[in-house]
Enzyme design. Structure first.
Site, short mmCIF file in Angstrom:
data_model
loop_
_atom_site.label_atom_id
_atom_site.label_comp_id
_atom_site.label_asym_id
_atom_site.label_seq_id
_atom_site.Cartn_x
_atom_site.Cartn_y
_atom_site.Cartn_z
N TYR A 23 0.79 -1.23 0.00
CA TYR A 23 0.00 0.00 0.00
C TYR A 23 0.82 1.28 0.00
CZ TYR A 23 -3.45 -3.47 1.33
OH TYR A 23 -4.25 -4.59 1.37
N ASN A 75 -13.11 1.98 -2.83
CA ASN A 75 -12.12 0.99 -2.42
C ASN A 75 -12.68 0.43 -1.12
OD1 ASN A 75 -10.03 -0.53 -1.42
ND2 ASN A 75 -8.45 0.99 -1.81
N HIS A 101 -8.46 -0.25 -6.21
CA HIS A 101 -7.61 -0.86 -5.18
C HIS A 101 -6.18 -0.40 -5.42
CE1 HIS A 101 -10.85 -3.48 -3.92
NE2 HIS A 101 -11.08 -3.70 -5.21
N MET A 102 -5.48 -0.09 -4.34
CA MET A 102 -4.09 0.35 -4.47
C MET A 102 -3.20 -0.81 -4.93
SD MET A 102 -3.46 3.61 -2.53
CE MET A 102 -2.27 3.25 -1.30
N ARG A 112 -8.41 -12.83 -2.24
CA ARG A 112 -8.54 -11.44 -2.70
C ARG A 112 -8.87 -11.35 -4.19
NH1 ARG A 112 -6.71 -8.13 1.46
NH2 ARG A 112 -5.15 -9.10 2.81
#
Length: 148
Positions: A23, A75, A101-102, A112
């Protein structure tokens, strides 16, 4: 003036502190400041909202429906992968949704890879760090122009 709502989900208040390999080190406050700058450049009003409480997120989405926001950039954090409550709230919206999403969620842990939001969104942008939000705002701006 057109309005875009940017929603940050669970744990995203910890940007800058949590898992910098995925992140980065930019804080949520810094991200929101950039989002405001980008929105001004694109010519629309923006509101950023973050919560760690699923019901609060659903309530904010319901309010967005009542406010007739022009687009939503979301997000959802980990809620992306399992929150049917958030997905059901988003399904109420008439405005276009852009999922961001980062990190590249498809290059991470198997759980995920699935998004319960993706089917509701016009598109998904992931893996570009803070620029994922910038690209999401550009997409939202373009969608607003197309739909009006």
């Amino acid at each position: 003036m057109k309005k875009v709502l940017v929603l940050h989900g669970i744990n995203l208040n910890m940007f800058g502190k949590r898992d910098p390999a995925h992140y980065g080190t930019t804080t949520l406050k810094e991200i929101d400041a950039r989002i405001s700058e980008w929105a001004a450049e694109l010519g629309f009003e923006v509101e950023c909202f973050q919560t760690n409480h699923e019901g609060e997120m659903a309530s904010r989405i319901h309010a967005a429906h009542e406010e007739n926001v022009d687009a939503v950039v979301i997000n959802a954090g980990a809620w992306t992968h399992y929150s049917y409550g958030i997905a059901d709230a988003l399904a109420i919206l008439k405005a276009p949704i852009v999922e961001v999403h980062m990190s590249n969620i498809h290059a991470r842990e198997e759980f995920r890879h699935h998004s319960v939001i993706a089917g509701l969104a016009k598109g998904q942008i992931c893996g570009f760090g803070v620029d994922s939000y910038h690209l999401g705002l550009i997409a939202a701006s373009n969608l607003i122009k197309v739909e009006n």
